[in-house]
Write an enzyme that holds these catalytic residues in place. Structure first.
Site, PDB file in Angstrom:
ATOM      1  CD  GLU B 100      40.036 -93.657 -38.445  1.00 34.21           C
ATOM      2  OE1 GLU B 100      39.665 -93.114 -37.633  1.00 34.21           O
ATOM      3  OE2 GLU B 100      39.478 -94.919 -38.948  1.00 34.21           O
ATOM      4  CG  PHE B 162      28.649 -99.461 -45.179  1.00 37.52           C
ATOM      5  CD1 PHE B 162      28.068 -99.014 -44.081  1.00 37.52           C
ATOM      6  CD2 PHE B 162      29.661-100.322 -45.200  1.00 37.52           C
ATOM      7  CE1 PHE B 162      28.507 -99.370 -42.992  1.00 37.52           C
ATOM      8  CE2 PHE B 162      30.231-100.414 -43.960  1.00 37.52           C
ATOM      9  CZ  PHE B 162      29.747 -99.740 -42.895  1.00 37.52           C
ATOM     10  CD  GLN B 163      32.670 -98.151 -43.265  1.00 37.64           C
ATOM     11  OE1 GLN B 163      33.416 -98.563 -43.779  1.00 37.64           O
ATOM     12  NE2 GLN B 163      32.599 -98.095 -41.720  1.00 37.64           N
ATOM     13  CE  LYS B 212      37.525-104.120 -50.431  1.00 32.43           C
ATOM     14  NZ  LYS B 212      36.722-104.534 -49.648  1.00 32.43           N
ATOM     15  CG  MET B 535      43.574 -69.405 -24.315  1.00 32.52           C
ATOM     16  SD  MET B 535      44.890 -67.916 -23.502  1.00 32.52           S
ATOM     17  CE  MET B 535      46.335 -68.423 -24.233  1.00 32.52           C
TER      18      MET B 535
HETATM   19  C1  TPP Z   1      39.613 -78.850 -30.879  1.00 32.53           C
HETATM   20  C2  TPP Z   1      39.532 -77.462 -30.156  1.00 32.53           C
HETATM   21  N1  TPP Z   1      38.296 -77.176 -29.580  1.00 32.53           N
HETATM   22  C3  TPP Z   1      38.115 -76.068 -28.680  1.00 32.53           C
HETATM   23  C4  TPP Z   1      39.371 -74.915 -28.841  1.00 32.53           C
HETATM   24  C5  TPP Z   1      39.221 -73.755 -28.078  1.00 32.53           C
HETATM   25  N2  TPP Z   1      40.202 -73.870 -26.775  1.00 32.53           N
HETATM   26  C6  TPP Z   1      41.389 -73.076 -26.814  1.00 32.53           C
HETATM   27  S1  TPP Z   1      42.465 -73.278 -25.648  1.00 32.53           S
HETATM   28  C7  TPP Z   1      41.365 -74.101 -24.869  1.00 32.53           C
HETATM   29  C8  TPP Z   1      41.523 -74.587 -23.549  1.00 32.53           C
HETATM   30  C9  TPP Z   1      42.534 -75.563 -23.329  1.00 32.53           C
HETATM   31  O1  TPP Z   1      42.506 -75.945 -22.314  1.00 32.53           O
HETATM   32  P1  TPP Z   1      43.870 -76.933 -21.428  1.00 32.53           P
HETATM   33  O2  TPP Z   1      43.857 -77.909 -22.370  1.00 32.53           O
HETATM   34  O3  TPP Z   1      43.539 -77.578 -20.253  1.00 32.53           O
HETATM   35  O4  TPP Z   1      44.719 -75.977 -21.539  1.00 32.53           O
HETATM   36  P2  TPP Z   1      45.255 -74.585 -20.757  1.00 32.53           P
HETATM   37  O5  TPP Z   1      44.598 -73.551 -21.208  1.00 32.53           O
HETATM   38  O6  TPP Z   1      44.423 -74.849 -19.470  1.00 32.53           O
HETATM   39  O7  TPP Z   1      46.558 -74.793 -20.477  1.00 32.53           O
HETATM   40  C10 TPP Z   1      40.047 -74.183 -25.649  1.00 32.53           C
HETATM   41  C11 TPP Z   1      38.796 -74.943 -25.231  1.00 32.53           C
HETATM   42  C12 TPP Z   1      40.461 -75.355 -29.523  1.00 32.53           C
HETATM   43  N3  TPP Z   1      41.468 -74.706 -29.532  1.00 32.53           N
HETATM   44  N4  TPP Z   1      40.596 -76.615 -30.138  1.00 32.53           N
END
Ligand code: TPP
Ligand code: MG
Lengths: 163, 634
Positions: B100, B162-163, B212, B535
């Site tokens: 979803e 439920f749900q 529902k 990052m």
């Molecule tokens: C749902 C979610 N969880 C955690 C983060 C924190 N976060 C920001 S950038 C990142 C790393 C992303 O890694 P990747 O997709 O490999 O991209 P890269 O930075 O290596 O290009 C994380 C964990 C986020 N933005 N969103």
């Protein structure tokens, strides 16, 4: 600074939680909040006592206006207004306290609305600070219970909040 | 302190009982417009006549009235009546996602790409909670959505059925508005309101939660042509006096700057802005959300600003004397430390449809509340009068001379200029994006996930048009990339759609490879695979002395085989010399989904960078610090 904000809001399920949620999500203070339907039962009137810098108050007003259910918002502190709150205080009224309680009640123009064995219930209306002053002037150990409604406010004279 | 808490308890107590008291008045809980007569309140909806239809069918009819083309959704118990009606209709196409969250993201991207309201449909309970990240993502970026959720039958609400989940409660902080429909006769009007609220003013997601039993009840169908709500009246036109003031300030500026955000794109104000900027000849910067709002290949464009903005954009932003902000909100990633930002005096004009965005983080001198398109059009008219209408002056005579300012910006441009170190052994992520831009002729829809790859896509893909750059700016949601690409491809089935992602992010909605296979979506996934949550790793390198806590991405799948297992094309690219050829090959496969796994430099960092809490003119431009340390170690 303390501000009293009046809100006209749709009398819809969940409308109150939208306002309360806004205050908690954005970290605004709520000192008190009161609400009840108006003469037009599709609308409620809410009074919120809050505090904050001018910038925060400005944001509060804008954010309240942004809520879809909110019809009108007025910061009562922008002009002249009247503030009233109702308090019920149950105090000890044993022989030792009885006269003193009666006297304090008279001074603050309260009314004793229930007399029981050893206790009085006093009804008092006024501004929040008047109610505070009453509590402070009582012997703390004599207070059994207090309940306050939170402030309601209304503009003076021509200041009318209506749609 | 005690008192405040004490009152708060009082309020909470009040809220708990409010459903029986002040706020809910059973008669007025659902207000009806004049179009619905009051007497029907007493009519039993169990008595049906031949022109009465079920609530489920009403939902479908409403969507058809709104001319909805796609509904992204996932079925479940509480929405089975609705799905049965979907089976019988052909007004819109239902897209079956695999989670979803992806349904809401896809609907969100469809809206970002087209400007139309996106629609998602989910079941109660887990379906509803799975949708939350999608809803919050759309909310933070002001995207108009209508999300329909199933709910347990009215008599079961509040009994931990439920749900059951309190969808209206759980979404309240991340929607523009939400509704729980408790009477079949309210569905049509509520749907109309939902679409109206979502699309007007500052747009945003609206949830319509439908129990529902309400979808089984019957009533006659009447879709209101318009809605009027006394409590909701979005402003359109800006204040003329304020607009005149703004023009005057702009024409007197010595160091002017135009700063535009997502609001310009969403408000379809880009053409008017281009006109304004060209007439004035002033520099323009876009926020991450605003990219494409002004053509990136135009010489007046100084690039994106903010945490990973260009040196020249941030310097110009900091040092300008008159700043006009258009559909932008001075957020923390854009202006850095607000104290530092305000240490320079400048006059600020701010155009925004949402009054609460104005003077929220930065005090504004000339606020203009209104729809960006109409305000900018009015400004253009006023400017035309100002520069050509009066006397016999030609446009050039009155054109404000800011050549010294442009010379200064030119100097700043030379400082960093988007440089990165090329390599012929390992693929540089920036290089992939540059080539992607070339191969797609700058005309693709580019969606991205969140991380370093997102910043490189924003920096190196030159967006010349609005609604082409689709990313999660406000919430920064990893996992949006692939469902966003789906939404774009449905919006424009012949367009080139590239999903720039990381090996971390893509795995957050990887199941959608299946949806892409089912609908034959020819998306190209550009995975910049650095084997790191890049990052996060960059911040750990800078601020945690290289302690790479849980940021290494171990046990990656073989993405090529994974793609192939869904019937897609998979490619792995490891050499810089193969990058361009591989991209060309992939984009030549016009009807194929191609998953491109680029094995990129692991330790590449995003520059320029403004550290958290710093001013935007205090930028780190490159790995100098790091390379100095290396030198010292030798
Ligand atoms: C749902 C979610 N969880 C955690 C983060 C924190 N976060 C920001 S950038 C990142 C790393 C992303 O890694 P990747 O997709 O490999 O991209 P890269 O930075 O290596 O290009 C994380 C964990 C986020 N933005 N969103
Ligand atoms: Mg990565």
């Amino acid at each position: 600074m303390k501000h009293i904000i009046s809100i006209l809001i749709e009398n819809e399920a969940g409308a109150l939680s939208r306002v309360a949620g806004l205050f908690s999500a954005r970290g605004y203070n709520i000192e008190s909040l009161t609400v009840a339907p108006t003469e037009d039962s599709t609308m409620s009137r809410m009074t919120i006592v809050t505090s904050g810098s001018d910038e925060v108050i400005e944001q509060i007003i804008k954010q309240l206006n942004k809520l879809v259910d909110v019809i009108k918002v007025l910061d009562l502190n922008d002009g002249k207004f009247i503030e009233r709150e109702l308090m019920l205080v149950k105090v000890k009224a044993t022989a030792q306290y009885r006269d003193e309680m009666k006297r304090m009640c008279d001074i603050f123009r309260g009314r004793i609305i229930d007399v029981a064995d050893g206790s009085f219930t006093i009804e008092l209306t006024g501004s929040g600070s008047k109610l505070d002053a009453f509590i402070e002037s009582l012997d703390n150990t004599a207070i059994l219970e207090t309940v306050r409604t939170g402030a309601s406010g209304i503009g003076r004279g021509d200041r009318i909040l209506k749609i | 302190m005690f008192r405040v808490q004490y009152y708060f308890l009082l309020i909470q107590g009040f809220m708990a009982i409010s459903s029986k008291n002040a706020i809910v008045n059973p008669v007025s809980a659902q207000t009806h417009s004049d179009s619905l007569d009051a007497s029907h309140k007493d009519a039993s909806h169990k008595k049906t006549s031949h022109n009465e239809i079920s609530g489920a069918e009403i939902v479908i009819r409403c969507l058809n009235e709104e001319k909805i083309k796609f509904v992204f959704g996932y079925p479940g118990g509480a929405v089975l009546h609705i799905y049965d009606e979907i089976y019988k209709q052909n007004g819109f196409k239902h897209i079956l996602v695999r989670h979803e969250q992806a349904a809401v993201h896809a609907a969100d991207a469809f809206s970002r790409a087209t400007g139309e309201v996106g629609v998602a449909l989910v079941t109660s309970g887990p379906g509803a909670t799975n949708a939350i990240t999608g809803i919050a993502t759309a909310y933070m970026d002001s995207i108009p959505l209508v999300v329909i959720s199933g709910q347990v039958p009215v008599p079961a609400i509040g009994l931990d059925a439920f749900q059951e989940v309190d969808m209206v409660g759980i979404t309240r902080p991340c929607v523009k508005h939400n509704f729980l429909v408790k009477d079949v006769r309210d569905i049509a009007e509520t749907m109309k309101k939902a679409f109206y609220i979502a699309a007007t003013g500052r747009p945003g997601p609206v949830v319509v939660d439908i129990p529902k039993d309400i979808t089984a009840h019957k009533t006659s169908f009447h879709y209101p042509k318009s809605v009027e709500m006394r409590s909701y009246n979005p402003v359109l036109k800006g204040h003329s006096g304020q607009i005149k003031k703004a023009i005057k300030l702009l024409l007197e500026a010595k160091r002017p700057m135009i700063y535009t955000g997502g609001g310009l794109v969403l408000g379809d104000g880009a053409p008017e802005l281009v006109k304004l900027a060209r007439t004035l000849g002033y520099p323009v910067t876009n926020t991450l959300m605003g990219l494409g709002g002004y053509p990136a290949s135009d010489p007046q464009f100084v690039g994106m600003l903010g945490m990973h903005g260009t040196y020249e954009a941030n310097m110009a932003m900091q040092n300008c004397d008159v700043l006009i902000a258009v559909g932008a909100r001075f957020d923390d990633r854009v202006i850095g430390n607000p104290k530092h930002f305000l240490s320079q005096k400048r006059t600020i004009i701010h155009i925004d449809v949402d009054p609460s965005s104005i003077s929220k983080r930065v005090k504004v001198d000339v606020p203009i509340v209104g729809h960006v398109q109409s305000v900018l059009a009015e400004m253009n008219e006023a400017l035309l009068l100002e520069t050509t209408g009066t006397a016999e002056k030609t446009k050039n005579d009155t054109k404000n001379d800011i050549s010294a300012w442009w010379a200064q910006i030119g100097e700043w441009r030379k400082v960093h200029g988007g440089r990165y170190e090329m390599s012929d052994t390992v693929i540089k992520p920036q290089y992939v994006i540059e080539k992607l831009w070339e191969v797609t002729k700058g005309d693709a829809y580019v969606t991205s996930d969140v991380g370093q790859h997102q910043m490189w896509a924003a920096q190196y893909y030159k967006f010349d048009r609005p609604r082409r750059w689709i990313n999660s700016g406000g919430l920064g949601t990893m996992g949006v990339g692939l469902p966003y690409a789906m939404g774009c491809q449905f919006a424009d089935k012949n367009a080139q759609v590239a999903c720039v992602t990381g090996e971390g992010s893509i795995q957050m909605n990887i199941q959608e490879l299946s949806t892409c296979a089912q609908y034959g979506l020819p998306i190209k996934v550009i995975l910049l695979n650095n084997r790191y949550l890049g990052m996060v790793r960059q911040w750990q390198e800078f601020f945690y002395e290289n302690r790479y806590s849980e940021s290494y991405m171990d046990s990656l799948p073989d993405f090529v085989k994974l793609a192939e297992s869904y019937g897609h094309v998979g490619m792995q690219i490891t050499k810089p010399s193969d990058v361009e050829g591989a991209l060309k090959e992939a984009f030549s496969k016009k009807d194929k989904f191609v998953f491109m796994d680029f094995i990129t430099e692991q330790s590449e960092n995003v520059f320029p960078m403004v550290e958290n809490g710093r001013g935007i003119s205090e930028m780190i431009l490159g790995d100098e610090k790091k390379s100095d340390e290396k030198k010292g170690a030798k």
